[in-house]
Design an enzyme around this catalytic site. Structure first.
Site, PDB file in Angstrom:
ATOM      1  N   GLY A   1       2.752   3.690   1.372  1.00 10.99           N
ATOM      2  CA  GLY A   1       3.335   3.882   2.693  1.00 10.99           C
ATOM      3  C   GLY A   1       3.899   5.274   2.889  1.00 10.99           C
ATOM      4  O   GLY A   1       4.235   5.678   4.003  1.00 10.99           O
ATOM      5  N   ARG A   2       4.027   5.980   1.781  1.00 16.48           N
ATOM      6  CA  ARG A   2       4.579   7.339   1.914  1.00 16.48           C
ATOM      7  C   ARG A   2       4.056   8.262   0.824  1.00 16.48           C
ATOM      8  O   ARG A   2       4.573   9.361   0.635  1.00 16.48           O
ATOM      9  CB  ARG A   2       6.083   7.290   1.840  1.00 16.48           C
TER      10      ARG A   2
ATOM     11  N   ASP B   1       4.188  -4.457  -7.796  1.00 16.22           N
ATOM     12  CA  ASP B   1       3.535  -3.260  -7.264  1.00 16.22           C
ATOM     13  C   ASP B   1       4.018  -1.999  -7.980  1.00 16.22           C
ATOM     14  O   ASP B   1       3.472  -0.921  -7.766  1.00 16.22           O
ATOM     15  CB  ASP B   1       3.755  -3.120  -5.752  1.00 16.22           C
ATOM     16  N   ASN B   2       5.041  -2.135  -8.820  1.00 16.15           N
ATOM     17  CA  ASN B   2       5.512  -0.974  -9.585  1.00 16.15           C
ATOM     18  C   ASN B   2       5.100  -1.077 -11.056  1.00 16.15           C
ATOM     19  O   ASN B   2       5.659  -0.386 -11.901  1.00 16.15           O
ATOM     20  CB  ASN B   2       7.031  -0.849  -9.479  1.00 16.15           C
TER      21      ASN B   2
ATOM     22  N   ARG C   1      -2.181  -0.452  -9.795  1.00 19.84           N
ATOM     23  CA  ARG C   1      -1.065  -1.291 -10.257  1.00 19.84           C
ATOM     24  C   ARG C   1      -1.505  -2.745 -10.355  1.00 19.84           C
ATOM     25  O   ARG C   1      -2.559  -3.104  -9.843  1.00 19.84           O
ATOM     26  CB  ARG C   1       0.073  -1.267  -9.220  1.00 19.84           C
TER      27      ARG C   1
ATOM     28  N   ARG D   1       3.274  13.790  -8.074  1.00 19.29           N
ATOM     29  CA  ARG D   1       3.307  12.918  -9.248  1.00 19.29           C
ATOM     30  C   ARG D   1       1.915  12.832  -9.867  1.00 19.29           C
ATOM     31  O   ARG D   1       0.921  12.843  -9.152  1.00 19.29           O
ATOM     32  CB  ARG D   1       3.781  11.532  -8.785  1.00 19.29           C
TER      33      ARG D   1
ATOM     34  N   GLY E   1       0.835  -1.206   0.000  1.00 22.14           N
ATOM     35  CA  GLY E   1       0.000   0.000   0.000  1.00 22.14           C
ATOM     36  C   GLY E   1       0.862   1.245   0.000  1.00 22.14           C
ATOM     37  O   GLY E   1       2.078   1.183   0.172  1.00 22.14           O
TER      38      GLY E   1
ATOM     39  N   ASP F   1       9.291   5.736   7.462  1.00 17.99           N
ATOM     40  CA  ASP F   1       9.025   7.067   8.016  1.00 17.99           C
ATOM     41  C   ASP F   1       8.031   7.863   7.168  1.00 17.99           C
ATOM     42  O   ASP F   1       7.699   8.997   7.507  1.00 17.99           O
ATOM     43  CB  ASP F   1      10.335   7.848   8.185  1.00 17.99           C
TER      44      ASP F   1
ATOM     45  N   ASP G   1       7.139   4.618 -10.876  1.00 14.73           N
ATOM     46  CA  ASP G   1       8.056   4.474  -9.747  1.00 14.73           C
ATOM     47  C   ASP G   1       9.525   4.451 -10.178  1.00 14.73           C
ATOM     48  O   ASP G   1      10.093   3.406 -10.474  1.00 14.73           O
ATOM     49  CB  ASP G   1       7.724   3.211  -8.939  1.00 14.73           C
TER      50      ASP G   1
HETATM   51  P1  AMP Z   1       9.089   1.371  -3.555  1.00 19.47           P
HETATM   52  O1  AMP Z   1      10.352   0.602  -3.408  1.00 19.47           O
HETATM   53  O2  AMP Z   1       9.267   2.861  -3.514  1.00 19.47           O
HETATM   54  O3  AMP Z   1       8.277   0.924  -4.721  1.00 19.47           O
HETATM   55  O4  AMP Z   1       8.225   1.057  -2.252  1.00 19.47           O
HETATM   56  C1  AMP Z   1       7.770  -0.242  -1.911  1.00 19.47           C
HETATM   57  C2  AMP Z   1       6.818  -0.150  -0.745  1.00 19.47           C
HETATM   58  O5  AMP Z   1       7.469   0.371   0.395  1.00 19.47           O
HETATM   59  C3  AMP Z   1       5.621   0.763  -0.978  1.00 19.47           C
HETATM   60  O6  AMP Z   1       4.505   0.214  -0.319  1.00 19.47           O
HETATM   61  C4  AMP Z   1       6.043   2.054  -0.336  1.00 19.47           C
HETATM   62  O7  AMP Z   1       4.947   2.840   0.057  1.00 19.47           O
HETATM   63  C5  AMP Z   1       6.827   1.552   0.855  1.00 19.47           C
HETATM   64  N1  AMP Z   1       7.838   2.520   1.293  1.00 19.47           N
HETATM   65  C6  AMP Z   1       9.019   2.803   0.681  1.00 19.47           C
HETATM   66  N2  AMP Z   1       9.685   3.743   1.371  1.00 19.47           N
HETATM   67  C7  AMP Z   1       8.932   4.050   2.443  1.00 19.47           C
HETATM   68  C8  AMP Z   1       9.080   4.958   3.543  1.00 19.47           C
HETATM   69  N3  AMP Z   1      10.153   5.728   3.667  1.00 19.47           N
HETATM   70  N4  AMP Z   1       8.086   5.004   4.456  1.00 19.47           N
HETATM   71  C9  AMP Z   1       7.006   4.221   4.344  1.00 19.47           C
HETATM   72  N5  AMP Z   1       6.797   3.364   3.346  1.00 19.47           N
HETATM   73  C10 AMP Z   1       7.754   3.269   2.401  1.00 19.47           C
HETATM   74 MG    MG Z   2       6.606   1.410  -5.536  1.00 16.46          MG
END
Ligand code: AMP
Ligand code: MG
Length: 490
Positions: free
Chosen positions: A95-96, A254-255, A186, A179, A93, A128, A264
């Site tokens: 997360g940020r 998820d990307n 996705r 963005r 989901g 975070d 992403d």
């Molecule tokens: P990503 O590698 O950016 O595609 O992120 C993969 C997953 O990790 C997604 O669900 C993001 O929302 C979560 N995520 C990545 N970085 C953070 C962060 N700093 N805080 C919270 N969730 C994160």
């Molecule tokens: Mg992602």
């Protein structure tokens, strides 16, 4: 005449937030302290009919730094899951990132406003909720560069930085990126509901996506046709990445966008020297997401999607979609590469002509982008030696042998060399976002000089046109630029 809008006048129609609560969590951004506008992209503003003068307002950094909500915005964090590095990762989901809402422009195009780095959500797990300025700049610039190259992608409106440190390997500047995409659904969005054994939610999400993004499929057999079209769009997208020499770096399911756009931007990279085993993500020790693996990974991800849709699509229909993926990927890649070679007709020997060139380029570590640009200048006359081109190769004889075949192949086509050159220059870019260029912009931004971001954004919006004063930006990387390690840390 279309009227430009103020921030408060953006017309929101938040279709995703009208889905049942199972699809998201309502959450508000956590503001950055002392937000500063780092970069603003008027091209993206035009997609929203947003008046570019709005970026001058002091409130602008407040809005896109998460402190102020525009009227009509209904912020939600979207639920999804996915396979990460081949393994099902359970629920992820946003997360940020927070979907602020959806804006429709005067042409009827819908755009998600998605604020990345907007703070913790119920899906942050141990994270975070923040993004760092470095990764915001990389995502901002590459989205615009891909768009300039004609590759479907998310876009970005702006970057806002705060003054609180965000801890990664070391303390970094925290930032938010706004963005934009027609949708942020996705492959992993479907996987989340499949894993929860909620076929009714899988169906509801499929109906939502089909109604908005595949409306021509609205019929009884819409689900297999939907899978088939997602497969073909994904195939064409990945063929475009291969042809331009770009690696995503984290092709987790998820990307993968359900509408077939590049989503992403993390540790991505453009090839310098042609190297099919290129791994752009320093954290990818096995090379799962190496350049040459991307078509196969696309297939793997479609199988994940096919499984998630198994209540709507029979195994036979899934197989048909996967077969369509493979066929479309191979065909589109060859079509694009033929165009890169300046060939207009299709001949059976083209595949071998291409593969032999690529093998020579790999063996001689020839820069992919610079060579294809230069190949436009190939002279097809009998006595031409094409000295400048053979100088790319240590194995000059090898090039000469290939050049004879290429010359003969070109002479079988109509039209003078100059026409072919012009055609090739519209396809083979002069300027790409090499890591060292992004790195220079990042390092200047750390010193609070944001001008390089804008310079690169403008240059890369038009990568095919010679911009003589920008020639230095078309150079191969300096030694330090080859050694930049880019990881998942963002
Ligand atoms: P990503 O590698 O950016 O595609 O992120 C993969 C997953 O990790 C997604 O669900 C993001 O929302 C979560 N995520 C990545 N970085 C953070 C962060 N700093 N805080 C919270 N969730 C994160
Ligand atoms: Mg992602």
């Amino acid at each position: 005449m279309m009227r430009l809008r103020k921030l408060e006048e953006l017309p929101f129609d938040n279709t995703y937030a009208r889905l049942p609560e199972a699809f998201y969590a309502r959450v508000e951004p956590t503001p950055l302290s002392n937000p500063v506008l780092v970069s603003f992209n008027p091209d993206a503003a035009a997609l929203l009919d947003l008046d570019p003068d709005e970026a001058e307002r002091p409130e602008f950094a407040g809005v896109f730094g998460g402190r102020l909500l525009i009227p009509g915005s209904e912020p939600v964090a979207m639920i999804y899951s996915g396979h990460q590095f081949g393994i099902y990762a359970g629920q992820l989901g946003d997360g940020r990132a927070i979907l602020l809402g959806e804006v429709t422009n005067s042409r009827g195009d819908k755009w998600d406003l998605h604020l990345k780095g907007a703070g913790q959500t119920p899906f942050s797990r141990d994270g975070d909720g923040r993004a760092v300025l470095r990764s915001a700049i990389r995502e901002y610039l590459c989205g615009e560069a891909m768009h300039g190259l004609g590759i479907p992608t998310t876009r970005s409106l702006c970057i806002v930085a705060g003054d609180e440190a965000v801890l990664r390997e070391r303390p970094e500047v925290g930032a938010m990126l706004l963005r934009m995409a027609p949708t942020h659904v996705r492959f992993g969005s479907f996987q989340a509901f499949f894993a929860r054994r909620q076929p009714e939610h899988v169906k509801q999400l499929a109906d939502y996506v089909i109604a908005r993004f595949y409306p021509h499929l609205a019929a009884a057999d819409r689900y297999p046709r939907f899978f088939h079209e997602v497969a073909v769009r994904t195939a064409q997208l990945i063929a475009k990445w291969q042809a331009v020499g770009w690696a995503h770096g984290v092709m987790n399911s998820d990307n993968m966008s359900i509408v077939g756009l590049t989503l992403d931007y993390g540790p991505y990279g453009f090839l310098d020297a042609y190297d099919p085993s290129f791994i752009c993500n320093h954290s990818d020790h096995q090379g799962r997401y190496s350049f040459r693996n991307q078509p196969d990974i696309g297939y793997f991800n479609l199988r994940c999607l096919g499984q998630a849709l198994s209540s709507l699509v029979t195994p036979q229909q899934e197989q048909e979609g996967l077969a369509a993926y493979e066929a479309a990927q191979a065909a589109h890649y060859l079509e694009l590469m033929r165009a890169k070679l300046g060939l207009q007709e299709s001949k059976p020997e083209d595949g071998a002509l291409l593969n032999d060139l690529l093998a020579l380029m790999a063996a001689n570590q020839v820069d992919y982008t610079i060579f294809f640009r230069a190949l436009g200048g190939f002279k097809s006359g009998r006595d031409e030696r094409n000295e400048a081109l053979r100088d790319f190769f240590v194995d000059r004889d090898g090039f000469d042998r290939w050049a004879v075949r290429y010359r003969d192949r070109l002479r079988g086509e109509a039209g003078p060399d100059e026409d072919r050159r012009a055609r090739m220059h519209r396809i083979n870019p002069k300027y790409i976002l090499r890591n060292y260029l992004a790195q220079t912009a990042i390092e200047r931004a750390r010193q609070k000089d944001y001008s390089e971001i804008d310079r690169l954004r403008q240059l890369l919006a038009d990568p095919f046109t010679e911009q003589p004063e920008m020639d230095a930006y078309a150079a191969p990387p300096p030694d330090w630029g080859r050694q930049i390690l880019v990881s998942c840390s963002s």
